[in-house]
Design a protein around this motif. Structure first.
Motif, mmCIF file in Angstrom:
data_model
loop_
_atom_site.group_PDB
_atom_site.id
_atom_site.type_symbol
_atom_site.label_atom_id
_atom_site.label_comp_id
_atom_site.label_asym_id
_atom_site.label_seq_id
_atom_site.Cartn_x
_atom_site.Cartn_y
_atom_site.Cartn_z
ATOM 1 N N UNK A 100 0.901 -1.234 0.542
ATOM 2 C CA UNK A 100 -0.516 0.165 0.165
ATOM 3 C C UNK A 100 1.162 1.572 0.175
ATOM 4 N N UNK A 101 2.174 0.919 -0.313
ATOM 5 C CA UNK A 101 2.736 2.547 0.529
ATOM 6 C C UNK A 101 3.038 3.152 -1.031
ATOM 7 N N UNK A 102 3.310 4.208 -1.169
ATOM 8 C CA UNK A 102 3.677 5.045 -2.124
ATOM 9 C C UNK A 102 4.351 4.708 -2.931
ATOM 10 N N UNK A 103 5.093 4.799 -4.576
ATOM 11 C CA UNK A 103 6.095 4.438 -4.635
ATOM 12 C C UNK A 103 6.749 5.476 -4.154
ATOM 13 N N UNK A 104 6.466 6.333 -4.848
ATOM 14 C CA UNK A 104 7.236 8.268 -4.426
ATOM 15 C C UNK A 104 6.550 9.115 -3.422
ATOM 16 N N UNK A 105 6.630 8.360 -2.064
ATOM 17 C CA UNK A 105 5.936 9.530 -0.729
ATOM 18 C C UNK A 105 5.928 10.876 -1.068
ATOM 19 N N UNK A 106 7.411 11.665 -1.848
ATOM 20 C CA UNK A 106 7.225 12.928 -1.907
ATOM 21 C C UNK A 106 6.470 13.119 -2.184
ATOM 22 N N UNK A 107 5.787 12.809 -3.607
ATOM 23 C CA UNK A 107 5.055 12.914 -4.554
ATOM 24 C C UNK A 107 2.909 13.200 -4.121
ATOM 25 N N UNK A 108 2.382 13.921 -4.371
ATOM 26 C CA UNK A 108 0.927 13.833 -4.459
ATOM 27 C C UNK A 108 0.590 12.890 -5.754
ATOM 28 N N UNK A 109 1.125 13.508 -6.857
ATOM 29 C CA UNK A 109 0.684 12.152 -8.372
ATOM 30 C C UNK A 109 2.208 12.518 -8.627
ATOM 31 N N UNK A 110 2.648 11.099 -8.633
ATOM 32 C CA UNK A 110 4.444 10.867 -9.162
ATOM 33 C C UNK A 110 4.328 10.230 -10.493
ATOM 34 N N UNK A 111 3.146 10.248 -11.301
ATOM 35 C CA UNK A 111 2.997 9.123 -12.531
ATOM 36 C C UNK A 111 2.815 10.287 -13.747
ATOM 37 N N UNK A 112 1.205 11.177 -13.635
ATOM 38 C CA UNK A 112 0.603 11.723 -14.233
ATOM 39 C C UNK A 112 0.121 13.300 -13.872
ATOM 40 N N UNK A 113 0.357 13.997 -14.210
ATOM 41 C CA UNK A 113 -0.388 15.313 -13.630
ATOM 42 C C UNK A 113 0.335 16.716 -14.491
ATOM 43 N N UNK A 114 -0.955 16.638 -15.466
ATOM 44 C CA UNK A 114 -1.593 17.319 -16.525
ATOM 45 C C UNK A 114 -2.674 18.026 -16.792
ATOM 46 N N UNK A 115 -2.836 18.884 -17.413
ATOM 47 C CA UNK A 115 -3.992 19.806 -18.037
ATOM 48 C C UNK A 115 -3.889 20.176 -19.430
ATOM 49 N N UNK A 116 -4.936 19.971 -20.548
ATOM 50 C CA UNK A 116 -4.590 19.705 -21.840
ATOM 51 C C UNK A 116 -5.998 20.447 -22.227
ATOM 52 N N UNK A 117 -5.961 20.331 -23.971
ATOM 53 C CA UNK A 117 -7.136 20.638 -24.717
ATOM 54 C C UNK A 117 -6.929 19.563 -25.700
ATOM 55 N N UNK A 118 -8.164 18.929 -26.708
ATOM 56 C CA UNK A 118 -8.309 18.463 -27.475
ATOM 57 C C UNK A 118 -10.119 19.447 -28.234
ATOM 58 N N UNK A 119 -9.522 18.666 -30.198
ATOM 59 C CA UNK A 119 -10.435 19.238 -30.348
ATOM 60 C C UNK A 119 -10.296 18.806 -32.242
ATOM 61 N N UNK A 120 -10.884 19.791 -32.486
ATOM 62 C CA UNK A 120 -10.254 19.077 -34.762
ATOM 63 C C UNK A 120 -9.271 19.452 -34.194
ATOM 64 N N UNK A 121 -8.068 20.010 -33.989
ATOM 65 C CA UNK A 121 -6.560 19.956 -34.509
ATOM 66 C C UNK A 121 -5.960 19.412 -33.970
#
Length: 361
Positions: A88-109
């Motif tokens: 149950x231990x986090x792989x990296x306990x120093x980070x809340x989200x150690x694999x992905x943390x992104x925001x973006x936009x999508x559309x016809x482009x």
């Protein structure tokens, strides 16, 4: 089963004059649990039988969401954390989200993303290289290859698909905390063509100081350790074609990990076959050969076997087995997707078998 939490703006707004641009958004909680056992022998008394997490899939949970802002545009985000299904231990306990943390936009482009994210090579190209998607002890590509898996401060662009062809680009910026300061620390480009039974993909990546400068995480094989000033360059190409109940896979990987002196310089060739035994069972055989280009003769080869049986749409049992032969001073080992294999005496052969249970939600 994935659990969907849907928020309809119109359900909570009472003012009739609210613009129609406030559309529907959704958030999905998802995850993968993979626990099992593995036995590995690397010669003589160097053997172990142990419980392991992530023999085939990295155990993790995450959240992803999308908001329709009108005009065919969507705002997307994804947060993901890896942890051990055994403790149950986090792989990296120093980070809340150690694999992905992104925001973006999508559309016809197409789609753009900003933040911590997988490299296109890891996210897309590996699925075109072998039946396991370069996972488990059964995959020679998993045990022989170096790769920058994901990077902090990433900026990526995924094109739309035109006639089966698409491209994916990514750069990762240094944030000033690394010794190399500012600027681009990593870049990656992948081209993919899918047409019916044919899937072909190729990609190139380059990262300065992969242990520090690009951030995120990386994977190195053969005991290599990058130091300050190290540069990792990788080119991959994979292709597969369906023939009846079989899919035949061919893959090529070449890499340079340089510093003073050079740490690694080799090519890997792999051929694989996956056979759909029935709707629930898949049997895959993989053979890979590593050619050391430093002239030292540190070559290696591996034969791997992977059997997957789906108990349901969300749960599968798997067995992975492999024999790896090291030549001269090669010291490659059999590693699972989320755990490292035994330390190997150079030139020693090693073998292993593992079983596991995977549940996706």
């Amino acid at each position: 089963m994935k659990r969907f939490i849907t928020f309809a703006s119109g359900a909570v707004l009472t003012c009739a004059s609210v613009p129609s641009a406030f559309a529907q958004s959704s958030v999905t909680l998802y995850g993968v649990l993979d626990n099992g056992f593995v036995y590995q022998n690397a010669g003589g008394n160097n053997s172990a039988f142990k419980a392991v997490p992530g023999g085939l899939f990295s155990t993790r949970y995450g959240f992803k969401g999308s908001e329709d802002i009108g005009g065919g545009l969507h705002v997307n985000f994804q947060l993901e954390q890896a942890f051990s299904g055994q403790t149950g231990a986090a792989t990296d306990p120093t980070k809340a989200f150690n694999r992905l943390a992104f925001v973006g936009m999508s559309g016809g482009f197409g789609e753009v993303r900003f933040g911590l994210q997988n490299s296109p090579q890891y996210d897309v190209l590996q699925a075109a290289m072998d039946p396991s998607w370069v996972k488990s002890i059964a995959s020679p590509m998993n045990n022989f290859n170096a790769l920058i898996i994901r990077a902090n401060n990433g900026i990526s662009y995924y094109t739309p698909t035109f006639g089966g062809l698409n491209a994916k680009f990514m750069v990762a910026l240094r944030d000033g905390s690394a010794s190399t300061g500012s600027g681009v620390g990593f870049y990656n480009v992948v081209l993919q063509y899918i047409n019916g039974p044919l899937n072909v993909a190729a990609g190139y990546e380059r990262g300065d100081e992969p242990s520090v400068g690009a951030g995120g995480s990386y994977s190195l094989a053969g005991g290599a350790t990058p130091g300050p000033g190290a540069v990792l360059s990788v080119f991959n190409v994979g292709a597969s074609y369906v023939i009846g109940s079989n899919r035949i896979w061919l893959a090529y990987h070449t890499e340079n990990l340089t510093n003073t002196p050079k740490y690694m310089e080799h090519d890997v060739y792999q051929i694989s076959d996956s056979y759909q035994v029935n709707p629930y069972a898949l049997l895959s055989v993989m053979y890979g050969y590593l050619h050391d280009r430093t002239g030292k003769g540190n070559n290696a080869q591996e034969l791997g076997l992977l059997f997957e049986y789906n108990l349901s749409k969300s749960t599968e049992l798997y067995t992975a087995a492999a024999f790896l032969e090291n030549k001269n001073k090669a010291a490659y080992t059999l590693s699972g997707t989320a755990y490292s294999g035994l330390a190997v005496t150079p030139g020693t052969n090693n073998r292993g078998i593992g079983v596991g249970l995977v549940h996706k939600f």
